[in-house]
Design an enzyme around this catalytic site. Structure first.
Site, PDB file in Angstrom:
ATOM      1  N   CYS A  46      18.050  46.101  50.046  1.00 35.87           N
ATOM      2  CA  CYS A  46      17.744  44.954  49.043  1.00 35.87           C
ATOM      3  C   CYS A  46      18.438  45.491  47.543  1.00 35.87           C
ATOM      4  CB  CYS A  46      16.024  44.825  47.923  1.00 35.87           C
ATOM      5  SG  CYS A  46      15.249  44.233  49.615  1.00 35.87           S
ATOM      6  N   SER A  99      15.826  48.664  52.722  1.00 32.20           N
ATOM      7  CA  SER A  99      16.323  49.978  51.512  1.00 32.20           C
ATOM      8  C   SER A  99      16.056  49.190  50.337  1.00 32.20           C
ATOM      9  CB  SER A  99      17.280  50.272  52.470  1.00 32.20           C
ATOM     10  OG  SER A  99      17.382  50.627  52.973  1.00 32.20           O
ATOM     11  N   CYS A 100      15.847  49.742  49.118  1.00 25.53           N
ATOM     12  CA  CYS A 100      15.930  48.334  48.174  1.00 25.53           C
ATOM     13  C   CYS A 100      16.358  49.876  47.312  1.00 25.53           C
ATOM     14  CB  CYS A 100      14.683  48.481  47.668  1.00 25.53           C
ATOM     15  SG  CYS A 100      14.382  47.639  46.397  1.00 25.53           S
ATOM     16  N   VAL A 101      17.475  49.270  46.517  1.00 28.02           N
ATOM     17  CA  VAL A 101      17.611  49.959  45.809  1.00 28.02           C
ATOM     18  C   VAL A 101      19.105  50.012  44.210  1.00 28.02           C
ATOM     19  CG1 VAL A 101      19.280  52.120  47.511  1.00 28.02           C
ATOM     20  CG2 VAL A 101      20.470  50.116  46.873  1.00 28.02           C
TER      21      VAL A 101
END
Length: 124
Positions: free
Chosen positions: A77, A103-105
């Site tokens: 994401c 994963s979220c960045v």
């Protein structure tokens, strides 16, 4: 052998790539942004509205590949603003009830200046 997945129920690729690729027992989606496939435009201007459209696009792609959001094993994401994390999660959690790895960045800019983008790997 890899199979290109295409559906008119998700936006066309905006570059030289496929909407999704199916290989073996996995489907890899390209990152989906909040483009409404019926208009070709970004229709929502809030993180909630854009996240809803992204989820609809991903659902359509996975269904075209013969799978579903419930079979997602990994998501990646991207958020334009990490301050949107809680609002994004509230919508995301309604769709990814199986809680795949994620994963979220935060990123500086996303295509078409959208607020979020999500890609998925799912089992077939």
């Amino acid at each position: 052998m890899a199979e290109v997945i295409y559906t008119k129920n998700a936006p066309d690729a905006i570059g030289p790539y496929s909407q999704a690729i199916k290989t073996g027992n996995l489907v890899f989606t390209s990152g989906q942004i909040a483009i409404d496939p019926s208009t070709g435009n970004v229709e929502a201007d809030t993180i909630e509205g854009q996240t809803e459209q992204v989820m609809k696009n991903l659902k359509a792609l996975l269904e075209a590949a013969g799978t579903s959001l419930e079979k997602a094993v990994k998501t990646v994401c991207f958020l334009a603003d990490m301050n949107d994390f809680a609002a994004f999660n509230a919508i995301y959690g309604q769709y990814f009830t199986g809680k795949p790895a994620r994963s979220c960045v935060a990123v500086k800019t996303l295509p078409k200046n959208v607020l979020c983008e999500v890609e998925v790997i799912a089992e077939v």
